[in-house]
Design a protein around this motif. Structure first.
Motif, PDB file in Angstrom:
ATOM      1  N   ILE A  72       0.835  -1.204   0.000  1.00  0.00           N
ATOM      2  CA  ILE A  72       0.000   0.000   0.000  1.00  0.00           C
ATOM      3  C   ILE A  72       0.868   1.251   0.000  1.00  0.00           C
ATOM      4  N   LEU A  73       1.931   1.210   0.783  1.00  0.00           N
ATOM      5  CA  LEU A  73       2.868   2.343   0.816  1.00  0.00           C
ATOM      6  C   LEU A  73       3.390   2.644  -0.591  1.00  0.00           C
ATOM      7  N   LEU A  74       3.776   1.604  -1.312  1.00  0.00           N
ATOM      8  CA  LEU A  74       4.332   1.804  -2.661  1.00  0.00           C
ATOM      9  C   LEU A  74       3.269   2.325  -3.628  1.00  0.00           C
ATOM     10  N   MET A  75       2.056   1.764  -3.557  1.00  0.00           N
ATOM     11  CA  MET A  75       0.981   2.237  -4.432  1.00  0.00           C
ATOM     12  C   MET A  75       0.738   3.730  -4.202  1.00  0.00           C
ATOM     13  N   GLU A  76       0.653   4.124  -2.951  1.00  0.00           N
ATOM     14  CA  GLU A  76       0.341   5.517  -2.636  1.00  0.00           C
ATOM     15  C   GLU A  76       1.508   6.448  -2.980  1.00  0.00           C
ATOM     16  N   ALA A  77       2.708   5.930  -2.880  1.00  0.00           N
ATOM     17  CA  ALA A  77       3.878   6.759  -3.188  1.00  0.00           C
ATOM     18  C   ALA A  77       4.048   6.975  -4.689  1.00  0.00           C
ATOM     19  N   TYR A  78       3.731   5.960  -5.471  1.00  0.00           N
ATOM     20  CA  TYR A  78       4.043   6.011  -6.894  1.00  0.00           C
ATOM     21  C   TYR A  78       2.898   6.510  -7.772  1.00  0.00           C
ATOM     22  N   MET A  79       1.659   6.437  -7.282  1.00  0.00           N
ATOM     23  CA  MET A  79       0.550   6.884  -8.106  1.00  0.00           C
ATOM     24  C   MET A  79       0.183   8.322  -7.751  1.00  0.00           C
ATOM     25  N   THR A  80      -0.484   9.015  -8.684  1.00  0.00           N
ATOM     26  CA  THR A  80      -0.902  10.396  -8.429  1.00  0.00           C
ATOM     27  C   THR A  80      -1.996  10.422  -7.365  1.00  0.00           C
ATOM     28  N   SER A  81      -2.939   9.477  -7.441  1.00  0.00           N
ATOM     29  CA  SER A  81      -3.943   9.368  -6.377  1.00  0.00           C
ATOM     30  C   SER A  81      -4.362   7.914  -6.196  1.00  0.00           C
ATOM     31  N   VAL A  82      -4.717   7.578  -4.963  1.00  0.00           N
ATOM     32  CA  VAL A  82      -5.196   6.225  -4.640  1.00  0.00           C
ATOM     33  C   VAL A  82      -6.402   6.378  -3.715  1.00  0.00           C
ATOM     34  N   GLU A  83      -7.533   5.803  -4.113  1.00  0.00           N
ATOM     35  CA  GLU A  83      -8.751   5.886  -3.292  1.00  0.00           C
ATOM     36  C   GLU A  83      -9.253   4.476  -3.003  1.00  0.00           C
ATOM     37  N   TYR A  84      -9.772   4.294  -1.793  1.00  0.00           N
ATOM     38  CA  TYR A  84     -10.335   2.991  -1.423  1.00  0.00           C
ATOM     39  C   TYR A  84     -11.846   3.114  -1.335  1.00  0.00           C
ATOM     40  N   GLY A  85     -12.553   2.071  -1.763  1.00  0.00           N
ATOM     41  CA  GLY A  85     -14.016   2.051  -1.687  1.00  0.00           C
ATOM     42  C   GLY A  85     -14.488   0.656  -1.363  1.00  0.00           C
ATOM     43  N   ALA A  86     -15.824   0.514  -1.262  1.00  0.00           N
ATOM     44  CA  ALA A  86     -16.451  -0.794  -0.991  1.00  0.00           C
ATOM     45  C   ALA A  86     -15.795  -1.470   0.215  1.00  0.00           C
ATOM     46  N   ASN A  87     -15.636  -0.703   1.290  1.00  0.00           N
ATOM     47  CA  ASN A  87     -15.025  -1.214   2.532  1.00  0.00           C
ATOM     48  C   ASN A  87     -13.621  -1.776   2.318  1.00  0.00           C
ATOM     49  N   GLY A  88     -12.910  -1.182   1.386  1.00  0.00           N
ATOM     50  CA  GLY A  88     -11.527  -1.598   1.151  1.00  0.00           C
ATOM     51  C   GLY A  88     -11.387  -2.722   0.137  1.00  0.00           C
ATOM     52  N   ARG A  89     -12.505  -3.168  -0.404  1.00  0.00           N
ATOM     53  CA  ARG A  89     -12.409  -4.224  -1.432  1.00  0.00           C
ATOM     54  C   ARG A  89     -12.011  -3.634  -2.781  1.00  0.00           C
ATOM     55  N   ARG A  90     -12.211  -2.322  -2.928  1.00  0.00           N
ATOM     56  CA  ARG A  90     -11.925  -1.694  -4.216  1.00  0.00           C
ATOM     57  C   ARG A  90     -10.843  -0.615  -4.054  1.00  0.00           C
ATOM     58  N   VAL A  91      -9.909  -0.598  -4.958  1.00  0.00           N
ATOM     59  CA  VAL A  91      -8.910   0.480  -4.967  1.00  0.00           C
ATOM     60  C   VAL A  91      -8.894   1.099  -6.357  1.00  0.00           C
ATOM     61  N   LYS A  92      -8.982   2.428  -6.372  1.00  0.00           N
ATOM     62  CA  LYS A  92      -8.927   3.163  -7.649  1.00  0.00           C
ATOM     63  C   LYS A  92      -7.644   3.989  -7.655  1.00  0.00           C
ATOM     64  N   MET A  93      -6.839   3.753  -8.676  1.00  0.00           N
ATOM     65  CA  MET A  93      -5.535   4.434  -8.751  1.00  0.00           C
ATOM     66  C   MET A  93      -5.461   5.243 -10.041  1.00  0.00           C
ATOM     67  N   ILE A  94      -4.933   6.442  -9.923  1.00  0.00           N
ATOM     68  CA  ILE A  94      -4.750   7.283 -11.119  1.00  0.00           C
ATOM     69  C   ILE A  94      -3.289   7.693 -11.210  1.00  0.00           C
ATOM     70  N   LYS A  95      -2.758   7.614 -12.412  1.00  0.00           N
ATOM     71  CA  LYS A  95      -1.420   8.133 -12.666  1.00  0.00           C
ATOM     72  C   LYS A  95      -1.524   9.124 -13.816  1.00  0.00           C
ATOM     73  N   LYS A  96      -1.168  10.384 -13.536  1.00  0.00           N
ATOM     74  CA  LYS A  96      -1.140  11.395 -14.599  1.00  0.00           C
ATOM     75  C   LYS A  96       0.105  11.158 -15.446  1.00  0.00           C
ATOM     76  N   ASN A  97      -0.021  11.456 -16.699  1.00  0.00           N
ATOM     77  CA  ASN A  97       1.123  11.282 -17.597  1.00  0.00           C
ATOM     78  C   ASN A  97       1.998  12.528 -17.579  1.00  0.00           C
ATOM     79  N   GLU A  98       2.805  12.611 -16.565  1.00  0.00           N
ATOM     80  CA  GLU A  98       3.773  13.701 -16.483  1.00  0.00           C
ATOM     81  C   GLU A  98       5.020  13.111 -15.848  1.00  0.00           C
ATOM     82  N   GLU A  99       6.130  13.345 -16.471  1.00  0.00           N
ATOM     83  CA  GLU A  99       7.366  12.768 -15.954  1.00  0.00           C
ATOM     84  C   GLU A  99       7.696  13.383 -14.610  1.00  0.00           C
ATOM     85  N   GLN A 100       7.848  12.518 -13.621  1.00  0.00           N
ATOM     86  CA  GLN A 100       8.210  13.009 -12.293  1.00  0.00           C
ATOM     87  C   GLN A 100       9.642  12.585 -12.002  1.00  0.00           C
TER      88      GLN A 100
END
Lengths: 172, 120
Positions: A137-165
Motif C-alpha cells: 500500500i505504501l508503494l501504491m500511494e507513493a508512486y501513483m498520483t492518487s489512490v482511493e479505497y471504496g467498498a469497505n476496502g475491497r476496491r482500490v482506484k488508482m490514477i497516474k497522470k502522464n507527467e514525468e516526475q
C-alpha cells in the motif's frame, strides 16, 4: 476471463466533405474503459497486467510513469488475489482500466472481506521495519498520483497522470 | 509454468557467495519463493555466511520481493553473517529509500565496493 468495452456502436456513415474526421472505430474502442474479470490466479493476473502496461506504453507514458504503474498494479493485484480473495478459486477480481495519453485510471476490486486503510501499520516505523509484509500500500500511494479505497476496502482506484516526475511523491 | 533458466546464478569468491539475479523482474510469487529458497540454503550452508546480492539485471521488484529480502537479512543476522546489496538501479533504489529499507540493508554502489566491505 471476460472482457467488455463500452463503445460498440457503429458510426460508419457518410461523412460530408469538410466535416472533421472522427476517430476510427479502433481508436474509439481503444480509448474506452475496459472491464475484465479474472479468477484469483496469478497467471490470469499477469495477462491483465501485461495488457494494461502495453496500453500505457502505447499512450506515450514516460519510463518513470511506466515503472510506477507497473509497480502499483502488481501490488494492487497481489492484494486483491492473496489478501482480499485469499486465493479462493470461487472468487473473482474485477479490473477496470481507462488509459488515455493524459492519464491511466485503474480500479481493482476483489470479493474478500475488505480492510480499513487506517488500521494498516506504517511499515517504515522502526518497530515494523524488519517485518516481511505491509509495504504494498505504501508503494501504491507513493508512486501513483492518487489512490482511493471504496467498498469497505475491497476496491482500490488508482490514477497516474502522464507527467514525468523526477522522484515519486509520498502522499502522507 | 516452469522456468528453464534458474532465477539466480551463484559464484564464490573466497568465502563470499555472490548471487546475481538472472531475471529483470522479481515479481512472481513462485519466482520469489524459488529465489528465497536458494538464498536460505546459501545462508544455512555455513556459520557466519557472507552473501552479496548483485541487482545489476533487476528492473522491477515488488513488496513481496522486499519481504523475501528482509527474511534473508533476518536469517543472516541470526547466523552472525553479513549481507550486502550492490548494483541497484536508481529506480529500484528509490523503492528501498521510500520503504526506508536502505537503513536495514547494507547497500553499496558496485560489486567491488561490496566485496571490500565484508569484514573478516
Amino acid at each position: 476471463m471476460s472482457i467488455s468495452g463500452a463503445n460498440n456502436d457503429d458510426r460508419r456513415k457518410h461523412r460530408p466533405a469538410g466535416e472533421p474526421r472522427p476517430p476510427s472505430d479502433a481508436a474509439r474502442a481503444d480509448a474506452s474503459p475496459v472491464r475484465i474479470t479474472i479468477p484469483s490466479d496469478f497467471g490470469a493476473s499477469r495477462e491483465v497486467q501485461k495488457q494494461i502496461i502495453d496500453k500505457v506504453v502505447r499512450c506515450g507514458f514516460g519510463n518513470q510513469a511506466i515503472f510506477a504503474i507497473k509497480l502499483a498494479l502488481e501490488e494492487a493485484m497481489i492484494n486483491a488475489i492473496k489478501h482480499g480473495n485469499k486465493l479462493d478459486p470461487a472468487k473473482s477480481v474485477h479490473v477496470t482500466y481507462h488509459v488515455t495519453p493524459q492519464q491511466a485510471e485503474i480500479t481493482v476490486e476483489d470479493e474478500g472481506g475488505g480492510f480499513d486503510r487506517h488500521c494498516v501499520p506504517d511499515p517504515t516505523a522502526d518497530e515494523n521495519i524488519e517485518k516481511c509484509s505491509g509495504r504494498g500500500i505504501l508503494l501504491m500511494e507513493a508512486y501513483m498520483t492518487s489512490v482511493e479505497y471504496g467498498a469497505n476496502g475491497r476496491r482500490v482506484k488508482m490514477i497516474k497522470k502522464n507527467e514525468e516526475q523526477a522522484t515519486p511523491h509520498l502522499s502522507s | 509454468m516452469s522456468e528453464s533458466i534458474p532465477p539466480v546464478s551463484v559464484v564464490q569468491q573466497k568465502d563470499i557467495r555472490i548471487v546475481e539475479f538472472t531475471n529483470n523482474k522479481i515479481l512472481d510469487e513462485a519466482n520469489i519463493a524459488e529465489i528465497g529458497q536458494t538464498l536460505i540454503s546459501l545462508v544455512d550452508e555455513r556459520d557466519y555466511p557472507k552473501l552479496l546480492l548483485d541487482f545489476s539485471a533487476v528492473d522491477h521488484l515488488s513488496s513481496a520481493a522486499l519481504g523475501m529480502l528482509i527474511n534473508i537479512n533476518n536469517r543472516v543476522k541470526t547466523k552472525n553473517g553479513q549481507l550486502r546489496l550492490a548494483n541497484i538501479k536508481q529506480q529500484i533504489l528509490e523503492v528501498f529509500f521510500l520503504t526506508k529499507l536502505n537503513k536495514l540493508f547494507r547497500i553499496l554502489p558496485t560489486r567491488e565496493e561490496a566485496l571490500t566491505s565484508f569484514t573478516q
